[in-house]
Design a protein around this motif. Structure first.
Motif, mmCIF file in Angstrom:
data_model
loop_
_atom_site.group_PDB
_atom_site.id
_atom_site.type_symbol
_atom_site.label_atom_id
_atom_site.label_comp_id
_atom_site.label_asym_id
_atom_site.label_seq_id
_atom_site.Cartn_x
_atom_site.Cartn_y
_atom_site.Cartn_z
ATOM 1 N N ASP A 1 -32.402 21.891 0.191
ATOM 2 C CA ASP A 1 -31.294 21.298 -0.580
ATOM 3 C C ASP A 1 -31.153 21.905 -1.976
ATOM 4 O O ASP A 1 -30.728 21.218 -2.906
ATOM 5 N N VAL A 2 -31.512 23.181 -2.132
ATOM 6 C CA VAL A 2 -31.330 23.884 -3.400
ATOM 7 C C VAL A 2 -30.188 24.877 -3.237
ATOM 8 O O VAL A 2 -30.142 25.621 -2.247
ATOM 9 N N GLU A 3 -29.267 24.879 -4.170
ATOM 10 C CA GLU A 3 -28.102 25.756 -4.073
ATOM 11 C C GLU A 3 -28.515 27.220 -4.128
ATOM 12 O O GLU A 3 -29.471 27.589 -4.826
ATOM 13 N N PRO A 4 -27.807 28.096 -3.395
ATOM 14 C CA PRO A 4 -28.097 29.529 -3.482
ATOM 15 C C PRO A 4 -27.892 30.058 -4.904
ATOM 16 O O PRO A 4 -27.128 29.494 -5.695
ATOM 17 N N VAL A 5 -28.588 31.133 -5.226
ATOM 18 C CA VAL A 5 -28.464 31.786 -6.527
ATOM 19 C C VAL A 5 -27.482 32.944 -6.406
ATOM 20 O O VAL A 5 -27.590 33.774 -5.488
ATOM 21 N N VAL A 6 -26.530 32.998 -7.308
ATOM 22 C CA VAL A 6 -25.575 34.098 -7.351
ATOM 23 C C VAL A 6 -25.817 34.874 -8.638
ATOM 24 O O VAL A 6 -25.656 34.344 -9.743
ATOM 25 N N ASP A 7 -26.253 36.129 -8.512
ATOM 26 C CA ASP A 7 -26.519 36.958 -9.682
ATOM 27 C C ASP A 7 -26.209 38.405 -9.353
ATOM 28 O O ASP A 7 -25.528 38.698 -8.357
ATOM 29 N N GLU A 8 -26.716 39.336 -10.185
ATOM 30 C CA GLU A 8 -26.412 40.751 -9.980
ATOM 31 C C GLU A 8 -26.960 41.278 -8.657
ATOM 32 O O GLU A 8 -26.556 42.351 -8.184
ATOM 33 N N ASN A 9 -27.897 40.537 -8.055
ATOM 34 C CA ASN A 9 -28.447 40.943 -6.763
ATOM 35 C C ASN A 9 -27.630 40.399 -5.587
ATOM 36 O O ASN A 9 -27.983 40.632 -4.435
ATOM 37 N N GLY A 10 -26.558 39.672 -5.892
ATOM 38 C CA GLY A 10 -25.743 39.084 -4.850
ATOM 39 C C GLY A 10 -26.053 37.610 -4.676
ATOM 40 O O GLY A 10 -26.466 36.929 -5.620
ATOM 41 N N VAL A 11 -25.880 37.113 -3.469
ATOM 42 C CA VAL A 11 -26.144 35.713 -3.161
ATOM 43 C C VAL A 11 -27.507 35.615 -2.488
ATOM 44 O O VAL A 11 -27.757 36.269 -1.473
ATOM 45 N N THR A 12 -28.404 34.825 -3.089
ATOM 46 C CA THR A 12 -29.753 34.658 -2.547
ATOM 47 C C THR A 12 -29.952 33.212 -2.117
ATOM 48 O O THR A 12 -29.787 32.287 -2.920
ATOM 49 N N VAL A 13 -30.297 33.025 -0.859
ATOM 50 C CA VAL A 13 -30.618 31.684 -0.365
ATOM 51 C C VAL A 13 -32.002 31.313 -0.891
ATOM 52 O O VAL A 13 -32.987 32.025 -0.661
ATOM 53 N N VAL A 14 -32.077 30.213 -1.592
ATOM 54 C CA VAL A 14 -33.336 29.779 -2.196
ATOM 55 C C VAL A 14 -34.175 28.977 -1.220
ATOM 56 O O VAL A 14 -35.401 29.085 -1.203
ATOM 57 N N ASN A 15 -33.533 28.170 -0.398
ATOM 58 C CA ASN A 15 -34.274 27.347 0.555
ATOM 59 C C ASN A 15 -35.153 28.223 1.444
ATOM 60 O O ASN A 15 -34.746 29.303 1.888
ATOM 61 N N GLY A 16 -36.382 27.758 1.663
ATOM 62 C CA GLY A 16 -37.309 28.518 2.491
ATOM 63 C C GLY A 16 -38.736 28.249 2.077
ATOM 64 O O GLY A 16 -39.020 27.330 1.290
#
Length: 417
Positions: A47-62
């Protein structure tokens, strides 16, 4: 390829490469305790929102596997004994999960009528999680579980700020070595143009690494790899004869903790180039705590303006410290002050070092190591004990502990009566 998290005796370019690789892999998120769950000793985020940065969209859940230092932060935040928690990780991961999850999520009881009673409430806090993204597998790395008010100042930013301070001071320096641990960065700097004879402090001292090949082998073992050890040896290139050139150079060290005590430290150092001993002067150092503010839940992004303000202070402090510490007057004053303690004789080395080691909290292995270096150094004085500590520290794989030992060398010399 996984990021490198530890290195000993790296050069500046190696350190920059490692820190840039780490920077690209970092994730910092603030999440409520209820978003964390321990599973087979790893921390699962949900239930953590993905991170959007210079590396693109990163799924944090895991899943994120805690490092040794991360376990220490989990233990501290949840009030679990660290020794006990590490024992469970190695022997009973099921109980590791039970302890961590019980404290994060609380415990409830369901009655026969279907009513739920909360016996122990869930943790209401939010935490800052310092992470490395998943690289070659589905699991990432949990570097630390910290307060959501922790002030983030990264190693790469500190290194850049210090180098800028050196440039502003217009000082001729060399970065002689850099160390990286899971929690900290340490860099050692000296000026080849600011040097002075230290005949009392180094009287009768011989390089223990030349006197005892086994000690030199131990020092080489802590290098990150064989090629790097060879580069260090070539760069050192002195091969002084035993007892020659009792020269001390002006220098300083700087360190930063990304996940530990949250501080940038800069301290002066007297550098004995003949054997690469570094006698630090911690009482004269500068320590800047990472000052943070409570962060909202989600990915953490610091504004460039906020970062620049923090780093500008570090740059200015470095500039001023370099101008003071890398001066002939400062070096002469420090050598004069330690010279009056240096010549105190040590007639019973084993007994004296046992007493010093006990008072300073050395382990048995550290005490024996210092004694070996004291004997190999051939300097039967208080200065010999200080030099034994700073040469022994070069053989210690843990760079954080090695730095702490160097900070104790002056105190050890003062304990000799």
């Amino acid at each position: 390829m996984s990021v490198i998290t530890t290195a000993r005796n790296a050069d500046l370019q190696d350190m920059l490469t490692m820190l840039r690789d780490q920077q690209a892999a970092k994730l910092d998120v603030v999440a409520p305790a209820t978003a964390l769950r321990s599973r087979d000793g790893a921390i699962a985020l949900s239930d953590v929102e993905p991170v959007v940065d210079e590396n693109g969209v990163t799924v944090v859940n895991g899943l994120y596997v805690p490092t040794k230092d991360a376990d220490a932060t989990i233990a501290a935040k949840l009030g679990i004994g660290l020794k006990y928690l590490r024992k469970l990780r190695g022997e009973r991961p099921d109980l590791y999960d039970a302890n961590v999850n019980g404290l994060l999520h609380g415990r409830s009881k369901r009655s026969a009528t279907g009513e739920t009673t909360m016996l122990y409430p869930a943790d209401e806090r939010s935490f800052l999680l310092r992470l490395f993204r998943c690289q070659d597998s589905e699991r990432g790395v949990l570097r630390a579980l910290l307060s959501d008010s922790y002030g983030i100042i990264d190693n790469l930013d500190v290194l850049t700020a210090v180098l800028d301070g050196i440039r502003q001071a217009d000082a001729e320096v060399q970065i002689r070595s850099c160390d990286l641990t899971e929690s900290s960065m340490h860099c050692k700097v000296y000026s080849p143009t600011v040097a002075q004879l230290a005949p009392h402090f180094l009287r009768g001292y011989r390089n223990p690494f030349y006197a005892n090949p086994d000690l030199e082998a131990q020092r080489r073992e802590v290098a990150a790899d064989v090629d790097r050890a060879r580069r260090i040896a070539r760069a050192d290139g002195q091969n002084y004869e035993s007892g020659d050139e009792p020269i001390v150079f002006a220098g300083f060290r700087f360190s930063n903790s990304e996940i530990g005590d949250g501080a940038v430290t800069i301290k002066p150092e007297l550098y004995v180039k003949i054997c690469r001993n570094g006698l630090t002067l911690p009482l004269l150092g500068i320590r800047k705590m990472h000052q943070g503010v409570k962060m909202e839940q989600g990915s953490v992004t610091w504004s460039r303006d906020t970062q620049n303000k923090h780093l500008a202070v570090i740059t200015a402090q470095t500039r001023d410290a370099v101008r003071e510490w890398l001066s002939p007057a400062f070096l002469a004053t420090q050598i004069e002050e330690i010279d009056h303690l240096a010549g105190t004789p040590v007639p019973e080395a084993d007994k004296t070092i046992k007493v010093v080691a006990k008072k300073l909290g050395f382990s048995e292995a550290e005490r024996d190591g210092v004694l070996s270096h004291f004997i190999a150094g051939g300097q039967l004085t208080a200065a010999g004990i200080a030099n034994a500590i700073t040469s022994y520290s070069q053989t210690v794989p843990d760079a954080d502990r090695a730095d702490a030992l160097d900070d104790l060398a002056l105190s050890a010399m003062a304990l000799v009566k």
